[in-house]
Every structure is written in C-alpha cells, then in structure tokens.
Scaffold this active site. Sequence first.
Site, PDB file in Angstrom:
ATOM      1  N   SER A 142       0.851  -1.183   0.000  1.00  0.00           N
ATOM      2  CA  SER A 142       0.000   0.000   0.000  1.00  0.00           C
ATOM      3  C   SER A 142       0.883   1.228   0.000  1.00  0.00           C
ATOM      4  O   SER A 142       1.994   1.203   0.552  1.00  0.00           O
ATOM      5  CB  SER A 142      -0.897   0.029   1.243  1.00  0.00           C
ATOM      6  OG  SER A 142      -1.531   1.296   1.392  1.00  0.00           O
ATOM      7  N   TYR A 156      -1.756  -0.250  10.166  1.00  0.00           N
ATOM      8  CA  TYR A 156      -1.885  -0.801   8.819  1.00  0.00           C
ATOM      9  C   TYR A 156      -0.675  -0.416   7.972  1.00  0.00           C
ATOM     10  O   TYR A 156      -0.085  -1.248   7.271  1.00  0.00           O
ATOM     11  CB  TYR A 156      -3.179  -0.281   8.183  1.00  0.00           C
ATOM     12  CG  TYR A 156      -3.372  -0.668   6.736  1.00  0.00           C
ATOM     13  CD1 TYR A 156      -3.907  -1.915   6.400  1.00  0.00           C
ATOM     14  CD2 TYR A 156      -3.049   0.207   5.706  1.00  0.00           C
ATOM     15  CE1 TYR A 156      -4.100  -2.275   5.073  1.00  0.00           C
ATOM     16  CE2 TYR A 156      -3.236  -0.138   4.375  1.00  0.00           C
ATOM     17  CZ  TYR A 156      -3.768  -1.383   4.065  1.00  0.00           C
ATOM     18  OH  TYR A 156      -3.947  -1.732   2.740  1.00  0.00           O
TER      19      TYR A 156
END
Length: 247
Positions: A142, A156
């Site tokens: 990501s 995350y």
Amino acid sequence: MKTMLITGSSRGIGAATAVLAAQRGFSVAVNYNKNIEAAENIVEKIKSTGGSAKAFKADVSNEAEIIRLFNEVDTEFGNLTCLVNNAGILEQQSKLENITWERLQRIFQANTLGSFICCREAIKRMSTKYGGNGGTIINVSSIASRTGAPFEYIDYAASKGAIDSLTIGLSKELAEDGIRVNAVRPAFIHTDIHISGGEPGRIERVKESIPLKRGGLASEVAEAILWLASEKSSYSTGIFIDVTGGR
C-alpha cells in the site's frame, strides 16, 4: 496449466485479479475467509467464460490454515506458478494513542505474518532448489507504507512497510531459485476496505489531492499484478508498481 493462488480474493482487488488471471490462462485458487457466496460468485464468473477456478476457505492469519490451503491447492491444481499475497485488513481510523494490543495482533497477523508464511509455503513448491519450476510472488502492499497513514492507520501502514521489506529481501534470496518477487502499492482504490476503516466516502474526500483527481479501480491494480506475474516482466524482481493516481 499455470496456477495462481490469490489470498483474500472474494472481493475487491483480489476478485478483479482472479477474473483477469483466468482470462490470461491461469487456473485460479480463490481464497476466502468468511464470505463463501462472494467467492463462489467469482468462481462461477470465471467458469462461465471457460476459465478454471475453485474457492478455498482459509484464514491466512492462522499458520495451520495456510498450510492446509496450500495442500488443498496442490491436490486440486498441481504445480503452483504464482502467489498473490492480497489478503489484508484495516480497522477503524485511529491515532496510535488509542490503538490496543489486540488490534495490533489482528492487523499484523493478517497483513504481515500471513504473507510471510504464504511465501514460505510457495517457495517449497516453486523453488528450483526443491525441484519446482520457478514462479512469481506478488505482494499487495500500500502507498501507506510510504506515507505512514498518520491519524488514520499507522498500524496498517507499518504492516505494509514490513511487506515492502519482505519484497526486497526475498527477491534477493530467491533470484537464483527461479522465483521473482515484486509488489504493487495501491492507494485510493474503490473497494469495500474503506467501510472497514469507518469512512466509506474517503476517496471522495481526498480525490482533489490526487493528481489524477479520481479514485482507482480494482481492475487497474489487477493489470499491474498480472504484468508482474507474466513473462513480460521477466527481468524485474524486487520492484514496486505504485497504482496511486500520482500520489
């Protein structure tokens, strides 16, 4: 026949990758954790156009279930050609000061540890050192691994930062064993994951800060994954493709 195992492929980027992989000639192992109906829908979509696919239930935050998953894929399809580590979770937007130990365990087990163990099992099957025919591993990271996702998802982001390090290190470990390891780093993609974070309209809020002024599509990420899985990228290992609209 080429075989691709995609973790977390009942929806979003994983589902789009499964459909495209079948179109490109892969037999597809569609992994899901809870939503069997969504997984079976993807399988039927693939089969309806002449492709080969089967759904496999496994929680990739659990080592025993990962091992069972790979054994079941062996039985169904034989040689594994490509692993796509796509499964991942995030939780409600939060500053670090409010994040619990239990949340950190959930995030890192699903996003990081699961990917490490999936890579381990794939190596045993694909490495020429173990009698395999080589293959590819594509990790879905990501852009958060670079931004840190402050005030929203530091946990995350850190779990994806570990995936970036895994990609770089493992690409070098496996270069002589016939396995290429690369990653895609999506951002602002129209999927259900934003609901998990508590802000379904997040892309609409931030789109003016994206140079292309829009969110991305899961199919656009899938195209990058399939390029990395193909011989078209045969001289690329340890690289990252950012699918972020210019951010």
